[in-house]
Structure formats: C-alpha cells, structure tokens
Design an enzyme around this catalytic site. Structure first.
Site, PDB file in Angstrom:
ATOM      1  N   HIS A   1       0.876  -1.179   0.000  1.00  0.00           N
ATOM      2  CA  HIS A   1       0.000   0.000   0.000  1.00  0.00           C
ATOM      3  C   HIS A   1       0.908   1.222   0.000  1.00  0.00           C
ATOM      4  CE1 HIS A   1      -3.134   2.830   0.945  1.00  0.00           C
ATOM      5  NE2 HIS A   1      -4.041   1.865   0.915  1.00  0.00           N
TER       6      HIS A   1
ATOM      7  N   ARG B   1      -2.307   0.932  -7.318  1.00  0.00           N
ATOM      8  CA  ARG B   1      -1.341   0.882  -6.210  1.00  0.00           C
ATOM      9  C   ARG B   1       0.071   0.503  -6.600  1.00  0.00           C
ATOM     10  NH1 ARG B   1      -5.013  -1.798  -1.614  1.00  0.00           N
ATOM     11  NH2 ARG B   1      -6.309   0.037  -1.498  1.00  0.00           N
TER      12      ARG B   1
ATOM     13  N   HIS C   1       0.763  -4.951   2.212  1.00  0.00           N
ATOM     14  CA  HIS C   1      -0.660  -4.783   2.528  1.00  0.00           C
ATOM     15  C   HIS C   1      -1.494  -6.012   2.182  1.00  0.00           C
ATOM     16  CE1 HIS C   1      -4.259  -2.443   3.219  1.00  0.00           C
ATOM     17  NE2 HIS C   1      -4.717  -2.674   2.000  1.00  0.00           N
TER      18      HIS C   1
ATOM     19  N   ARG D   1      -4.207  -6.307  -7.092  1.00  0.00           N
ATOM     20  CA  ARG D   1      -5.613  -6.172  -6.668  1.00  0.00           C
ATOM     21  C   ARG D   1      -6.088  -4.726  -6.768  1.00  0.00           C
ATOM     22  NH1 ARG D   1      -8.254  -4.939  -1.595  1.00  0.00           N
ATOM     23  NH2 ARG D   1      -6.197  -4.563  -0.710  1.00  0.00           N
TER      24      ARG D   1
HETATM   25  P1  FAD Z   1      -9.192 -12.192   7.837  1.00  0.00           P
HETATM   26  O1  FAD Z   1     -10.198 -11.138   8.018  1.00  0.00           O
HETATM   27  O2  FAD Z   1      -7.777 -11.795   7.964  1.00  0.00           O
HETATM   28  O3  FAD Z   1      -9.456 -13.320   8.929  1.00  0.00           O
HETATM   29  C1  FAD Z   1      -8.500 -14.344   9.141  1.00  0.00           C
HETATM   30  C2  FAD Z   1      -9.029 -15.273  10.208  1.00  0.00           C
HETATM   31  O4  FAD Z   1      -8.271 -16.466  10.212  1.00  0.00           O
HETATM   32  C3  FAD Z   1      -8.969 -14.748  11.606  1.00  0.00           C
HETATM   33  O5  FAD Z   1     -10.164 -15.062  12.278  1.00  0.00           O
HETATM   34  C4  FAD Z   1      -7.827 -15.530  12.262  1.00  0.00           C
HETATM   35  O6  FAD Z   1      -7.964 -15.724  13.647  1.00  0.00           O
HETATM   36  C5  FAD Z   1      -7.957 -16.842  11.520  1.00  0.00           C
HETATM   37  N1  FAD Z   1      -6.728 -17.629  11.479  1.00  0.00           N
HETATM   38  C6  FAD Z   1      -5.602 -17.383  10.774  1.00  0.00           C
HETATM   39  N2  FAD Z   1      -4.690 -18.354  10.975  1.00  0.00           N
HETATM   40  C7  FAD Z   1      -5.253 -19.226  11.838  1.00  0.00           C
HETATM   41  C8  FAD Z   1      -4.818 -20.429  12.447  1.00  0.00           C
HETATM   42  N3  FAD Z   1      -3.594 -20.949  12.247  1.00  0.00           N
HETATM   43  N4  FAD Z   1      -5.668 -21.068  13.294  1.00  0.00           N
HETATM   44  C9  FAD Z   1      -6.904 -20.576  13.569  1.00  0.00           C
HETATM   45  N5  FAD Z   1      -7.360 -19.441  12.998  1.00  0.00           N
HETATM   46  C10 FAD Z   1      -6.554 -18.784  12.162  1.00  0.00           C
HETATM   47  N6  FAD Z   1      -9.914  -4.640   1.665  1.00  0.00           N
HETATM   48  C11 FAD Z   1     -10.966  -4.032   1.080  1.00  0.00           C
HETATM   49  O7  FAD Z   1     -11.646  -4.631   0.246  1.00  0.00           O
HETATM   50  N7  FAD Z   1     -11.299  -2.760   1.421  1.00  0.00           N
HETATM   51  C12 FAD Z   1     -10.602  -2.043   2.344  1.00  0.00           C
HETATM   52  O8  FAD Z   1     -10.935  -0.907   2.637  1.00  0.00           O
HETATM   53  C13 FAD Z   1      -9.488  -2.653   2.957  1.00  0.00           C
HETATM   54  N8  FAD Z   1      -8.744  -1.972   3.858  1.00  0.00           N
HETATM   55  C14 FAD Z   1      -7.735  -2.631   4.511  1.00  0.00           C
HETATM   56  C15 FAD Z   1      -7.033  -1.942   5.505  1.00  0.00           C
HETATM   57  C16 FAD Z   1      -6.064  -2.596   6.235  1.00  0.00           C
HETATM   58  C17 FAD Z   1      -5.324  -1.853   7.304  1.00  0.00           C
HETATM   59  C18 FAD Z   1      -5.775  -3.950   5.962  1.00  0.00           C
HETATM   60  C19 FAD Z   1      -4.730  -4.677   6.744  1.00  0.00           C
HETATM   61  C20 FAD Z   1      -6.444  -4.622   4.942  1.00  0.00           C
HETATM   62  C21 FAD Z   1      -7.427  -3.971   4.212  1.00  0.00           C
HETATM   63  N9  FAD Z   1      -8.138  -4.614   3.212  1.00  0.00           N
HETATM   64  C22 FAD Z   1      -9.188  -3.983   2.604  1.00  0.00           C
HETATM   65  C23 FAD Z   1      -7.906  -6.025   2.927  1.00  0.00           C
HETATM   66  C24 FAD Z   1      -8.988  -6.863   3.632  1.00  0.00           C
HETATM   67  O9  FAD Z   1      -9.247  -6.313   4.903  1.00  0.00           O
HETATM   68  C25 FAD Z   1      -8.563  -8.306   3.810  1.00  0.00           C
HETATM   69  O10 FAD Z   1      -8.026  -8.804   2.626  1.00  0.00           O
HETATM   70  C26 FAD Z   1      -9.769  -9.163   4.167  1.00  0.00           C
HETATM   71  O11 FAD Z   1     -10.446  -8.601   5.259  1.00  0.00           O
HETATM   72  C27 FAD Z   1      -9.352 -10.579   4.484  1.00  0.00           C
HETATM   73  O12 FAD Z   1     -10.471 -11.269   4.976  1.00  0.00           O
HETATM   74  P2  FAD Z   1     -10.385 -12.824   5.248  1.00  0.00           P
HETATM   75  O13 FAD Z   1     -11.729 -13.239   5.705  1.00  0.00           O
HETATM   76  O14 FAD Z   1      -9.770 -13.492   4.101  1.00  0.00           O
HETATM   77  O15 FAD Z   1      -9.335 -12.971   6.460  1.00  0.00           O
HETATM   78  C1  SIN Z   2      -7.537   1.558   1.861  1.00  0.00           C
HETATM   79  O1  SIN Z   2      -8.445   2.003   2.565  1.00  0.00           O
HETATM   80  O2  SIN Z   2      -6.709   2.262   1.295  1.00  0.00           O
HETATM   81  C2  SIN Z   2      -7.433   0.086   1.713  1.00  0.00           C
HETATM   82  C3  SIN Z   2      -8.329  -0.383   0.659  1.00  0.00           C
HETATM   83  C4  SIN Z   2      -7.954  -1.762   0.211  1.00  0.00           C
HETATM   84  O3  SIN Z   2      -6.934  -2.299   0.620  1.00  0.00           O
HETATM   85  O4  SIN Z   2      -8.701  -2.309  -0.600  1.00  0.00           O
END
Ligand code: FAD
Ligand code: SIN
Length: 533
Positions: A244, A292, A353, A388
């Site tokens: 990012h 990005r 990111h 992405r």
């Molecule tokens: P996560 O939400 O990361 O959940 C992972 C889960 O897996 C957790 O519950 C964790 O406990 C569990 N887990 C992991 N390993 C283990 C293990 N070994 N044993 C048991 N449990 C485990 N994306 C957007 O589309 N829009 C945005 O505005 C945006 N902003 C972002 C801002 C920030 C600061 C960040 C860091 C990311 C952002 N993203 C954004 C990206 C997005 O948030 C993530 O890609 C997305 O939320 C991932 O969701 P997920 O369900 O795949 O995993």
């Molecule tokens: C951001 O708010 O800039 C993050 C958005 C994203 O990772 O998709």
C-alpha cells in the site's frame, strides 16, 4: 477429538459470510468457526476504505468495474471470475446491509460512494474510515443468531489432516489428496487436538507479517497458505505482493503500520515530496489515483532518488468539516503523533498490505485437495491477477463465502467422516528453552524480505534472499521437530514458507508485471500465465 460437519478456519469476512450462508441453508449441520485469537480480531476488522460495488446504476455499470479490475490486474485476472464477483457483488453487499451493516449516506439518503485508485467511478461503500470494523461487527452479530454455528476462539490450526497422517506418501503430483479436518493446538491445555470434519473451509487471511513494514495485524502470518502447501495442495501467483503506498511514517517502530486510506486520495489529497513538490505526473496520468503498484513504485523511487525516509500526503486544501466526517480516526491518529493534517503534510511510506496469490481455487472455492475449500485473502481465485484493485478484497470474501455455501448445500451429504485418524504425535519433543530466539529469527526474516524481495527486485537480490532463507528454514525446522509446538513457532515456520514461496515465485517470473517489478527483466511479456506452485 472434536467433530463437526464443517470446520471453518478463520472468522473474517470470508469465514463468517460462508458460515452464515451455510447455517441458513442447512440447520441440521454443525459448523465450527475457529479463530486463533478472538472471533472479532481479524484483518477484516482493520479495513478502512470500504467495499467496491456497482451501486449507482445511473453513472456506473458492471462493465466499468470489470474493466477497472482487469486493467489493475495487468493481464493475469481470470475474466470469468472477475465477471462473477462484479455481477454478484451488489447482491452480497445488499445482504450485508439487510443484516445490519451501516454505510455512510448523503443528505438525500443515497449512499455516499467513495473513490479509490484505479476505479473509473465512485463505487466504494464505506462507514467513515472504519468500514472493516462495521462489517466484522455485523457478521459476528448475525452469525451468533444461529445455534448451529459453534465459535471456537484462541485455538491455533497447525496442520491439515490428509492421507499423509494415515501413512501414505503424498507428493505434489498426487491428484487424489483428501482433507479430513485439522490438528489444532490448544494453548490452555498445552495439547494438540484433532478437529475432524467432512468439509474444511480455509479462510485464514493474509501474510503481511513477512515484511518489516506492514499494515496487517500480527495475526496475518499466512498460516492457511502454508498449511495447504505442506499438504501438497496447489498455490498460485505468490510473487504478487501488494504494497500500500500510504502507511503513516513514524519514528517509533509500530507493528502494524497505521494505514492512511486510499480513500483520502480519492477525497482529493495529493502526494508530494517532503519539500512540497508534486511528483506523480512523472509516473502516470492518473496522478495520485493511479493503481497501487504504480503509486507504490513511484514513492519508492522518489525516496531512493532523494534519499528521503518518506513522501507526503497533502490534505491542507481539503474541506475540514467533510474530512473530519469521513476520516475521524485517521485525523486523530495523525494528531496523536503531533501532525495536524490541516496544517502539515502527512509523512507516508509504502507497506506490505495484501498477498494476491494463495491457495488456488475454482469458481466455487474448491481447492486442489478434495473436501477442502478456501475463500478470502488466503486464496488465488483469479480476481486480482497481478495487482488487486482497491476495495475488491472484502467483496471477494463475501461472494466466495456465498458461492461455497451454494456448492456444499447438497454435496456435503455425499461426504463421510474419515475413520482411524491418529492423535497428534508429540513424542520426543521437549519444552523450548529459549523462545526469545524465535523473535530474533522473525526479525531476520522480515529484514531479508524487506531488503531483498521488496517493491523493486533483481536476480541477485532474490538469490541472496533464498540463501539466507535456507539457513533460517533449517534452524526453525530443527526447533520444530525437537521442541513442543507453540503458535509463535508455527507462525514463524509458516512465514518462512511464505517467504520462500514469494521469492521462488518472483524468480520464476522473468518479466515485470503488476506488483512484480524486477530490474533484470523490466519488460512485460506477451504471455498470460499464472505461476503455479
Ligand atoms: P481475515 O479477516 O484476515 O481473517 C482471518 C481469520 O483467520 C482470523 O479469524 C484468524 O484468527 C484466523 N486464522 C488465521 N490463521 C489461523 C490459524 N492458524 N488457526 C486458527 N485461525 C486462524 N480490503 C478491502 O476490500 N477494502 C478495504 O478498505 C481494505 N482496507 C484494509 C485496511 C487494512 C489496514 C488492511 C490490513 C487490509 C485492508 N483490506 C481492505 C484487505 C482486507 O481487509 C482483507 O483482505 C480481508 O479482510 C481478508 O479477509 P479474510 O476473511 O480473508 O481474512
Ligand atoms: C484503503 O483504505 O486504502 C485500503 C483499501 C484496500 O486495501 O482495498
């Protein structure tokens, strides 16, 4: 031994949206949702900018969102998957709203749609600058209304269970690997338990903690990707790591780095050098709102050329009242480190990111391992390609959560629990004497990846990284086989695997495309190929 029809590893947007959909469809099934910390502590909860969806039919159109996603993905998206996610996305977002998610609205009651880099229209639904927290809250509350969803918190999945644990030798060429659940470490009891399931759904999120600077919380250690790799499942595109462009620069070491959302640039903030000069015109016509990969490389280049520790975001010309309404937390964070965004430039640096690659899945979230599905950031579905598009990740999690539930509704009845799974074998292992060594190895790993496998790569840097990773790998494997396990040790081991996959993926890709840029192969080849591992 714990038994459930479905084991969901992860409680972010992907895991919970799947669990809700599945519980709605099949009230007779037990669905266990596992989190390594608390259910609400996820990457999802950190999302700021919002969720991209074609909402205003008067100005926007799915074809435009499809085109923006394909352009950002630089030739490596799967067009069919992009179409599926873009077309089904608004329905999934509407469900989220029906379940109670609040998104900001204009005075006339219509949604306030934000802009982010690479988007040709305003299409980002958001809740101030804490959209992720709002989505996580909504999903947790909804999931808790189902009696057949069982939440298991603070337990750590170590390995997937396959025929390997029944004594069969599996290789990457074995095409009949099956998953029977996972071995899960229970810290309170200091034992590793067998979680048997008919179907396992991997939703473990990203791996940002493999780099020194990252916006990802400390739980983002790539566990699911590494588990599937060890189980000999297929992965793809691991070299495409998204940095990012604008994490807040601070003089104190913070982990994670605080994100200054891309929505701030969508709102009109402009990238400048520390002495106040605009520079994006040298790199892209879309200036501060280019995709990005381009913006992060431009910032990296300016920092190197000027010998500067950071570049800056200028918000001084923006309407203060509107800014405060949209970005109250970003404003407070800046103020907390002594920066007033209305009077001063905000110092920013690129930070790891998002990992675009991961577990290879089809359009229903099925992995190459039978009875193992995956969704969210741990996957490579074909949506993101080589880069992405902003705010497409939450959308992907929702769409694939739904699609996997659709697929499994009837299919699960054909699957039986596997008999004869052995308990976890901890024989011959001792309590570790010096856990502090793990911290040191973790620091080394982050430094290797940041220095040799960052935004700009080269053949020699990648070779040097691999040599160093090899040493770390051997040391940590020895610890793993001789000491009793702990989440810290497993996470470090997983991150070394992730580092290896990113670096070897980067070595295999002898061109520059999307997020992968190498000085030795600066051209983009005219072939479209995913890096399979
Ligand atoms: P996560 O939400 O990361 O959940 C992972 C889960 O897996 C957790 O519950 C964790 O406990 C569990 N887990 C992991 N390993 C283990 C293990 N070994 N044993 C048991 N449990 C485990 N994306 C957007 O589309 N829009 C945005 O505005 C945006 N902003 C972002 C801002 C920030 C600061 C960040 C860091 C990311 C952002 N993203 C954004 C990206 C997005 O948030 C993530 O890609 C997305 O939320 C991932 O969701 P997920 O369900 O795949 O995993
Ligand atoms: C951001 O708010 O800039 C993050 C958005 C994203 O990772 O998709």
């Amino acid at each position: 031994m714990q038994k459930s029809d479905i084991l969901v590893i992860g409680s972010g947007v992907a895991g919970l949206s799947f669990a809700i959909k599945m519980a709605q469809k099949r009230k007779d099934l037990i669905i266990t949702v596992l989190s390594k910390t608390s259910t609400s502590e996820t990457n999802t909860a950190w999302a700021q900018g919002g969720i991209a969806a074609v909402w205003d039919q008067k100005t926007d159109h799915p074809e435009k969102h499809i085109k923006d996603t394909l352009v950002a993905g630089d030739g490596l998206c799967d067009p069919e998957i992009v179409r599926i996610v873009v077309e089904e996305g608004p329905l999934r977002v509407q469900e989220l709203i029906d379940w109670g998610a609040r998104f900001d609205k204009e005075d006339d009651g219509s949604y306030d749609l934000g802009m982010e880099g690479g988007h040709s229209e305003n299409r980002i639904l958001h809740y101030k600058d804490i959209t992720g927290r709002e989505i996580q809250r909504t999903l947790v509350e909804k999931a808790k209304t189902f009696d057949n969803i069982k939440f298991v918190q603070h337990l750590y999945a170590v390995n997937l269970i396959t025929q390997h644990h029944l004594g069969r030798n599996l290789t990457r060429l074995s095409n009949d690997i099956e998953c029977y659940g996972a071995y899960v470490y229970n810290k309170e009891k200091n034992e590793t338990q067998t979680f048997l399931s008919k179907i396992t759904v991997m939703c473990t999120g990203g791996a940002g903690q493999v780099y020194q600077n990252t916006t990802n919380p400390i739980l983002a250690t790539g566990d699911g990707i590494a588990m599937v790799y060890r189980a000999k499942g297929r992965l793809a595109n691991m070299e495409f790591v998204q940095f990012h462009p604008t994490a807040l620069f601070t003089t104190t070491e913070e982990n994670p780095d605080y994100l200054i959302s891309e929505a701030v640039r969508g709102f009109g903030a402009v990238l400048k050098t520390p002495d106040g000069k605009e520079f994006m015109q040298k790199y892209d016509d879309r200036l501060s709102l280019a995709p990005r990969d381009i913006v992060a490389r431009a910032i990296d280049n300016e920092m190197k050329t000027l010998g500067a520790e950071f570049m800056c975001l200028d918000c001084r010309h923006l309407n203060q009242e509107d800014f405060l309404e949209h970005f109250p937390n970003i404003y407070e964070k800046c103020k907390s480190i002594g920066i007033d965004p209305f009077k001063e430039l905000i110092p920013v640096v690129p930070a790891c990111h998002y990992v675009c690659g991961g577990i290879l899945v089809d359009e229903h979230g099925a992995s190459s391992i039978k009875n193992l599905y995956a969704a969210g950031e741990c996957t490579c579905s074909g949506l993101h390609g080589a880069n992405r598009l902003a705010s497409n990740s939450l959308l992907e999690g929702l769409v694939f959560g739904h699609r996997i539930a659709d697929k499994l509704e009837k299919l699960i009845d054909l699957v039986e629990y596997k008999e004869g799974i052995p308990d976890w074998d901890a024989e011959g292992t001792l309590e570790p004497k010096e856990l502090v060594l793990l911290n040191q190895s973790w620091k080394e790993l982050k430094s290797i990846m940041s220095y040799y496998v960052g935004i700009v790569r080269s053949d020699v840097r990648l070779r040097m990284a691999l040599n160093r990773l090899h040493l770390l790998y051997e040391e940590v494997e020895e610890l793993y086989t001789t000491t009793s396990i702990s989440p810290q040790l497993c996470e470090l081991r997983n991150l070394i695997t992730i580092a290896y996959l990113i670096t070897t993926g980067a070595q295999m890709r002898r061109e520059s495309r999307g997020l992968h840029y190498t000085l030795d192969h600066p051209e983009r080849f005219d072939y479209l190929e995913t890096t399979l591992m």
